[in-house]
Structures are given as structure tokens and as C-alpha cells.
Design an enzyme around this catalytic site. Structure first.
Site, short mmCIF file in Angstrom:
data_model
loop_
_atom_site.label_atom_id
_atom_site.label_comp_id
_atom_site.label_asym_id
_atom_site.label_seq_id
_atom_site.Cartn_x
_atom_site.Cartn_y
_atom_site.Cartn_z
N ARG A 1 29.38 20.82 28.46
CA ARG A 1 30.36 20.99 29.66
C ARG A 1 29.57 20.30 30.77
O ARG A 1 30.25 19.19 31.45
CB ARG A 1 30.22 22.75 30.08
CG ARG A 1 31.42 22.79 31.29
CD ARG A 1 31.22 24.35 31.33
NE ARG A 1 30.05 25.08 31.56
CZ ARG A 1 29.81 26.12 31.95
NH1 ARG A 1 31.04 27.31 31.75
NH2 ARG A 1 28.81 26.94 32.21
N LYS B 1 27.77 35.22 41.83
CA LYS B 1 28.88 34.24 42.34
C LYS B 1 30.14 35.05 42.21
O LYS B 1 30.35 36.15 41.62
CB LYS B 1 28.71 33.00 41.22
CG LYS B 1 28.99 33.57 39.97
CD LYS B 1 28.93 32.42 38.90
CE LYS B 1 29.30 32.80 37.53
NZ LYS B 1 29.26 31.63 36.46
N MET C 1 54.37 43.95 40.31
CA MET C 1 53.51 43.50 41.47
C MET C 1 52.59 44.70 42.19
O MET C 1 51.47 44.63 42.30
CB MET C 1 54.48 42.77 42.38
CG MET C 1 53.39 42.27 43.47
SD MET C 1 54.33 41.40 44.88
CE MET C 1 54.70 39.89 43.96
N TYR D 1 60.58 46.06 34.24
CA TYR D 1 61.15 44.68 34.01
C TYR D 1 61.46 44.12 32.68
O TYR D 1 60.24 44.37 31.84
CB TYR D 1 60.16 43.79 34.83
CG TYR D 1 60.52 43.63 36.44
CD1 TYR D 1 61.88 43.58 36.96
CD2 TYR D 1 59.34 44.10 37.16
CE1 TYR D 1 61.84 43.63 38.40
CE2 TYR D 1 59.66 44.06 38.61
CZ TYR D 1 60.64 43.83 39.22
OH TYR D 1 60.88 44.07 40.54
#
Length: 357
Positions: A130, A34, A302, A254
Site C-alpha cells: 500500500r 485517528k 434514514m 421500503y
């Protein structure tokens, strides 16, 4: 071309699947592919396992159809069953197996007119809370499906919530609920995800569902004998694209999160959160530069991140950098980013995948 890339070792993938089978030689195993095989490429991974795997497991019909269209003919289990009743026609057409875990699916099946009956895995909520049916209703549902013309076979199924934490006692509790609820019903049983396969031999049952272990990452936060024999399948690599010499007391990146405590030589690497590297990785998160261990410094951006080259004078422009894989387990990197290897793999984006066999 931008040097960031992932190398997927298909021979390591096959080793890990075969290892799962050796831990439970009497059981069959569905290879869980998956989420694009946890970021490794579902079609290529399924093709690599085609001659070995007893079947495959995916989350939804879109993932199953991708495998069928690629020529994968083995059984494919839909771990969440169907979401809309209109999917049943495709499920029958493509001979997919289904998990049933809620009453809406039961109603759909009861009302359906199918060209062929389904192989059904009936999910018990043994304590994860769940999805799945409660223990007090499960036996009656099982017996009703036994008598349904739309059901060809039934498999008992549950899912462990804390198999990676063996000291908690929770898995023993879930096992007791499963056996107390389903043993009298007969039929094959499937309980084990990867930590179940690796650490709970009493729970192996008839069908294993190995997932993260196929891709060579441990599900445990401690050393575990069997997990240490897994081979990493993905190597996430890039290169240094710039080198800077920075004086003491200077901020990097940053937000000025990292400030140099000494004259520091930094390497800028073509890798960032747009590639899937975790933005919240802490200073000191390990990386391998030219095969030598060093650490991340400064906030991940990024497209780039920065690493400390001060003690690696041989490293420079073009030196290869490994973020996880051989020599650096993804689970260790994940721990420095307050996440898990599953998320690192699944978040992989933009980087080219190169397959090695």
C-alpha cells in the site's frame, strides 16, 4: 430530544489501553485516535488517556492540531506523514512525529530548512503493498536519513495486512522481510496494529499501535483469548417510538424486503442510516430490546428501523434498544451487515455522544 445516543465509557477505554500494555510490558504504545477516535471523539478519548498513553497516532495534521489545541502534549505521530511541504513548519512548531513512506516526502525533507529536526518513522513495505519503501531500497534510505540534519531520531516501521488471519502465513512472511531488511540498521521497531498486539507476541517490538482494540471490538472473525478480555467502549442506544400489530403476509418498510410469516408485533425505533446504522443490515441482525435479544426486520431507513417484538410482550413504547455495546458486540452486528466494527464506529453520525467515566 430524539432518544438516539451513544454512551462512551472512558474507563473501558483506559482498561483496553492498559491491557495492550500488559501484553507487551517491554514496549511503549501509541493510542490510535485517528478518524475522531474511530467515531468515539478524539479529544475526549485522548484526554481520558492523557496520564497513561506513551503517545498518540493520527492520520493527518488536522487531527493532530485538534489534539494540541485541546492541550494534549504527548508525542503525536502522523501516520501518513505530510501531504504538502508547507505542513513541515506546523509539524516542527507543534512537535509532531512523522511517518515517511514515499520519495516525495524524502525530497521535501532534504530541501527543507527546519528550525528543529524531526522524529521520523520510516515505513517499510514488507508485503502489504500500500505505502512504504521496497526492501531493496530501504537500508540506503535509512542511512541517508541517519546523516540528515533534519532528522533527530529514526524508528523502523511496517504494517501487517493479515494479522487477523493467522492461518494464512502472511504475517510470518512479512516478519521475515522486516527482520531481514532492518535488523542490521538498529533503532526501535514498530510493527503491531491491534491484531498484531493480540495475537503476535513475537512481533511486539518497541512501539505498539493499538487501534480498534482500544474501543473494545475484536479484529478477529473467530474467538480469540485476548480479544475476549476487551471491554466495549461505545453503547449505541435508542428507544421504541411506536408499536404496530401486523397480520400475516404483510410487507414492512421500503421495498417490502420483509414480509410477515405470522401475526407480528413490530417496534419502530429512532435509529437509521443517517445516524450511522448500516442500511444494508440484514433481517435478523441482532438488537437488544429491554435487554432481550431480538432482530431487525425490514430495510433500515434514514431515521427509523423496525424490530420484531412478537416474542417480547413486555416491550412497548419507550423501551430502550441497544444496537451494540455491553451485551452485544459490535463485531457480531457488523458481520450481519457484511462490514466490520471499524466502519460501524467511524460512520456514527448525528447521535449525541455522552461520556461516562
Amino acid at each position: 430530544m430524539r432518544p438516539a445516543h451513544a454512551v462512551i465509557d472512558l474507563s473501558a477505554l483506559r482498561h483496553n489501553y492498559q491491557f495492550a500494555k500488559t501484553l507487551a510490558p517491554a514496549a511503549r504504545a501509541l493510542a490510535v485516535v485517528k478518524a475522531n477516535a474511530y467515531g468515539h471523539g478524539a479529544v475526549r478519548c485522548a484526554e481520558a488517556l492523557r496520564e497513561l498513553a506513551d503517545g498518540f497516532a493520527v492520520a493527518c495534521i488536522e487531527e493532530a492540531l485538534e489534539l494540541r489545541q485541546a492541550g494534549i502534549s504527548q508525542p503525536i505521530l502522523l501516520l501518513e506523514g505530510w501531504f504538502e511541504v508547507t505542513e513541515l513548519e506546523l509539524i516542527v512548531e507543534h512537535d509532531l512525529w512523522v511517518v515517511i513512506h514515499h520519495h516525495g516526502q524524502l525530497a521535501d525533507l532534504a530541501e527543507a530548512r527546519l528550525a528543529r529536526p524531526l522524529n521520523v518513522w520510516l515505513k517499510l513495505d514488507s508485503g502489504m503493498h500500500r505505502v512504504g519503501f521496497a526492501p531493496d531500497e530501504y537500508p540506503a534510505i535509512w542511512r541517508s536519513l541517519e546523516n540528515s540534519p533534519n532528522v533527530a531520531s529514526l524508528t523502523r516501521m511496517t504494517h501487517f495486512s493479515r494479522a487477523d488471519e493467522p492461518e494464512t502465513g502472511r504475517t510470518e512472511e512479512q516478519l521475515a522481510v522486516f527482520h531481514r531488511t532492518t535488523d542490521a540498521l538498529g533503532g526501535p521497531a514498530s510493527l503491531c496494529n491491534s491484531p498484531g498486539v493480540l495475537a503476535w507476541p513475537a512481533a511486539h517490538g518497541d512501539w505498539l499501535r493499538p487501534g480498534i482494540m482500544l474501543y473494545g471490538a475484536t479484529p478477529f472473525e473467530f474467538e480469540q483469548t485476548h480479544a475476549e478480555r476487551l471491554l466495549p467502549v461505545m453503547q449505541l442506544d435508542s428507544k421504541i417510538i411506536a408499536v404496530r400489530q401486523i397480520e400475516t403476509g404483510e410487507p414492512i418498510g421500503y421495498g417490502s424486503r420483509f414480509v410477515t410469516q405470522r401475526p407480528t408485533r413490530i417496534g419502530v425505533v429512532a435509529m437509521g442510516y443517517a445516524d450511522g446504522y448500516p442500511r444494508h443490515a440484514r433481517d435478523g441482525t441482532p438488537v437488544l430490546v429491554g435487554g432481550q435479544r431480538t432482530g431487525l426486520i425490514g430495510r433500515v431507513s434514514m431515521d427509523m428501523l423496525t424490530v420484531d417484538l412478537t416474542d417480547l410482550p413486555q416491550a412497548g413504547l419507550g423501551t430502550p434498544v441497544r444496537f451494540w455495546g455491553n451485551g452485544l458486540n459490535a463485531s457480531e452486528v457488523a458481520a450481519h451487515a457484511s462490514t466490520i466494527a471499524y466502519q460501524l464506529f467511524c460512520n456514527l453520525n448525528r447521535v449525541q455522544r455522552l461520556y461516562r467515566d
